[in-house]
Design a protein around this motif. Structure first.
Motif, PDB file in Angstrom:
ATOM      1  N   ILE A 132     -17.051  31.860  76.233  1.00 50.09           N
ATOM      2  CA  ILE A 132     -16.380  31.125  77.316  1.00 50.09           C
ATOM      3  C   ILE A 132     -15.228  31.950  77.877  1.00 50.09           C
ATOM      4  O   ILE A 132     -15.023  32.034  79.090  1.00 50.09           O
ATOM      5  N   LEU A 133     -14.472  32.600  76.983  1.00 49.80           N
ATOM      6  CA  LEU A 133     -13.348  33.424  77.420  1.00 49.80           C
ATOM      7  C   LEU A 133     -13.797  34.661  78.193  1.00 49.80           C
ATOM      8  O   LEU A 133     -13.020  35.213  78.982  1.00 49.80           O
ATOM      9  N   ALA A 134     -15.038  35.095  77.959  1.00 48.40           N
ATOM     10  CA  ALA A 134     -15.529  36.295  78.647  1.00 48.40           C
ATOM     11  C   ALA A 134     -15.568  36.108  80.157  1.00 48.40           C
ATOM     12  O   ALA A 134     -15.506  37.079  80.913  1.00 48.40           O
ATOM     13  N   PRO A 171     -11.248  45.246  75.360  1.00 46.18           N
ATOM     14  CA  PRO A 171     -11.607  44.424  76.525  1.00 46.18           C
ATOM     15  C   PRO A 171     -13.061  44.534  76.974  1.00 46.18           C
ATOM     16  O   PRO A 171     -13.535  43.701  77.741  1.00 46.18           O
ATOM     17  N   LYS A 172     -13.788  45.565  76.511  1.00 48.15           N
ATOM     18  CA  LYS A 172     -15.186  45.716  76.920  1.00 48.15           C
ATOM     19  C   LYS A 172     -16.176  45.121  75.912  1.00 48.15           C
ATOM     20  O   LYS A 172     -17.380  45.100  76.180  1.00 48.15           O
ATOM     21  N   GLY A 199     -21.862  43.701  82.577  1.00 50.72           N
ATOM     22  CA  GLY A 199     -21.448  44.715  83.542  1.00 50.72           C
ATOM     23  C   GLY A 199     -20.913  45.992  82.938  1.00 50.72           C
ATOM     24  O   GLY A 199     -20.662  46.961  83.668  1.00 50.72           O
ATOM     25  N   VAL A 200     -20.751  46.024  81.607  1.00 56.38           N
ATOM     26  CA  VAL A 200     -20.240  47.228  80.945  1.00 56.38           C
ATOM     27  C   VAL A 200     -21.413  48.086  80.489  1.00 56.38           C
ATOM     28  O   VAL A 200     -22.330  47.586  79.822  1.00 56.38           O
ATOM     29  N   GLU A 234     -18.459  54.984  72.997  1.00 56.44           N
ATOM     30  CA  GLU A 234     -18.509  54.988  71.537  1.00 56.44           C
ATOM     31  C   GLU A 234     -17.272  55.684  70.958  1.00 56.44           C
ATOM     32  O   GLU A 234     -16.641  55.178  70.029  1.00 56.44           O
ATOM     33  N   ILE A 235     -16.914  56.829  71.519  1.00 58.75           N
ATOM     34  CA  ILE A 235     -15.722  57.545  71.058  1.00 58.75           C
ATOM     35  C   ILE A 235     -14.470  56.700  71.290  1.00 58.75           C
ATOM     36  O   ILE A 235     -13.576  56.618  70.439  1.00 58.75           O
TER      37      ILE A 235
END
Length: 532
Positions: free
Chosen positions: A288-290, A451-452, A479-480, A487-488
């Protein structure tokens, strides 16, 4: 952003009540019939997708269901398997069976047929009540069941089988409760299967009142004027308490939704029915927060309290929810074996990232691998009056889980100097790296702060030299794009949050993570996939 100075002042949690039961006690009489004698018959008990029902309506449906089952010629303690969507028919069947002296067995509505086949056979159910929308997935499980005599369909057509509505209409509206005792088995639940095959968990008539009197009233603070909505479904121990035991203990109103609890569906119910209490799971809070547009203005202006269980709630998720929705989340931990929450944060003293402290009336201890009680880190054992009677036909597992008055949870915890319990993971999920224990949950919580990242799961992985290191499976927000640079970035981010040896050496991006229908992460499936 919601101003938090409007939140109620912290309340002192009262001492737990003394639980006393008459020898002859039927939980349905207590939770359903009592509201008529206490003049709440005209008060709204349930709101579902089809309408609104008073406590008088509910009591009559319960009585008709109990009489309908008796008319089938069932003997006391007969198991009635319920494969039912949330709606008014669920409490009618559940409490009606119990009041008549039978044993309702609600089960997960999202399982494949072979699981239903196992549960019907394992429970030796003579009756299956199934929602019509679920019948196609259940039908293959109904064949070759030597104990099964009746299949009843809750729905408009019945699909060629007896309709629940017709049986209720033909049954009498009055029912004398069976002379059950407080120690009789009242209902079963099947464990979620997060660590293996589901097991039948037997609960007593007295267990329901224990959860409402020790948790719902003094900790959650539920009262007659509350409207409670649980995204966790009624077949789940957590949802059963939220959606039936707790509101029916005090004469509150429960809101039911038949469909799966997606973020849009949950937000719609919060907006349309304006509940005062919302019960979710960590995955759903995060989802929901996403959507950055979701906040209190699109939910319930009356929302005063939220709770979370099923999995540990990441600190970041709890803080963001409270900031955006203006209601703190009382994160806690419970189990099917203990029926509901036994460790919980308290109103006004929430520490996100912890499971809180023992609910008054329960005792907790930590033990090491030798069974010795320890003060800071170990496996959590719980003692309390809602513990199950044991597993059905699982003698060895019962002896391992129910040890005298203590219930072995299988969860690893640390306890801090202030008495708050911090979840580390399932006992078999813990990872030892360079001689140090690593909590998967701690690493997952760090990843989720990015955040992603939407979700994360961490498991042990062999580095090729026989050494074990953490490996992460990550679900990104919409969308990410996943790539080597991300990864790094994630590895560096985790290093900045936790001790350096805890960061994931490998990160694999996934569309979804394996979970039970109740939202619990199934790390064992990731381990199987990793080893396969």
């Amino acid at each position: 952003m919601v101003a938090l100075d409007t939140m109620p002042a912290p309340a002192e949690v009262p001492a737990p009540p003394t639980l006393a039961f008459d020898r002859y006690y039927n939980a349905a009489s207590d939770f359903i019939d009592r509201h008529l004698t206490e003049e709440r018959g005209d008060k709204t008990a349930v709101i579902d997708d089809a309408g609104t029902y008073t406590y008088r309506d509910l009591a009559e449906r319960v009585n008709r269901a109990g009489n309908a089952f008796r008319a089938l010629g069932l003997k006391p303690e007969t198991r009635i398997l319920m494969i039912m969507l949330d709606g008014i028919d669920f409490p009618a069947v559940y409490w009606g069976a119990m009041k008549a002296g039978f044993v309702p067995v609600p089960v997960n509505t999202l399982l494949p047929a072979h699981n239903y086949q196992h549960m019907i056979g394992d429970s030796r159910a003579q009756v299956v009540v199934v929602s019509e929308a679920l019948l196609p997935s259940v039908e293959p499980a109904l064949a070759n069941q030597p104990c099964l005599d009746h299949v009843i369909v809750a729905g408009s057509t019945g699909a060629g089988r007896p309709r629940l509505a017709d049986l209720l209409a033909a049954a009498a509206p009055d029912l004398e409760a069976a002379p059950t005792t407080s120690d009789d088995v009242a209902f079963w639940l099947y464990s979620s299967g997060s660590t293996g095959a589901p097991k039948g968990v037997r609960h007593l008539h007295r267990n329901l009142r224990a959860t409402s009197d020790l948790y719902a009233v003094p900790v959650l603070g539920i009262g007659e004027d509350d409207v409670i909505f649980s995204a966790a479904k009624l077949f789940f121990a957590y949802g059963l308490g939220n959606g039936m035991t707790f509101p029916f203990a005090v004469g509150a109103t429960a809101v039911y939704m038949a469909e799966r609890p997606t973020p849009p569906a949950v937000m719609r119910v919060l907006r349309e029915h304006q509940p005062t209490i919302y019960c979710g799971v960590p995955t759903l809070y995060a989802a929901i927060l996403a959507d950055e547009s979701n906040d209190r203005s699109k939910a319930s202006a009356r929302l005063r309290r939220c709770i979370s269980a099923g999995e540990a709630l990441p600190e970041d998720v709890g803080k963001r929810w409270e900031a955006r929705f203006g209601a703190e989340i009382l994160d806690g931990v419970g189990s099917t074996e203990m029926l509901h929450i036994f460790l919980s944060n308290q109103p006004g003293s929430v520490r996100y990232g912890t499971s809180g402290k023992p609910v008054p009336g329960y005792e907790a201890r930590l033990v090491d691998e030798h069974g010795t009680e320890v003060s800071d880190f170990g496996e959590l054992h719980i003692k309390g009056p809602s513990a199950a009677d044991g597993y059905w036909n699982q003698r060895d597992k019962s002896l391992m889980t129910f040890v005298g008055p203590w219930t072995v949870t299988g969860d690893k915890y640390t306890r801090d100097a202030d008495g708050y319990y911090h979840y580390c993971g399932r006992a078999d999920d813990m990872i030892k790296v360079s001689g140090n224990w690593v909590s998967p949950f701690e690493v997952e919580s760090a990843l989720i702060e990015h955040p992603k990242v939407l979700e994360a799961a961490v498991i042990p992985h062999d580095d090729g030299d026989g050494l074990i290191k953490p490996k992460a499976y990550v679900v990104l927000k919409d969308g990410v794009e996943a790539d080597g640079d991300l990864e790094i970035e994630l590895k560096s981010f985790v290093k900045s949050k936790v001790a350096p040896w805890k960061y994931p050496r490998w990160i694999e991006f996934m569309d979804t993570l394996p979970k039970t229908a109740t939202g619990k992460l199934q790390r064992f499936k990731l381990r199987e996939m990793d080893q396969g």
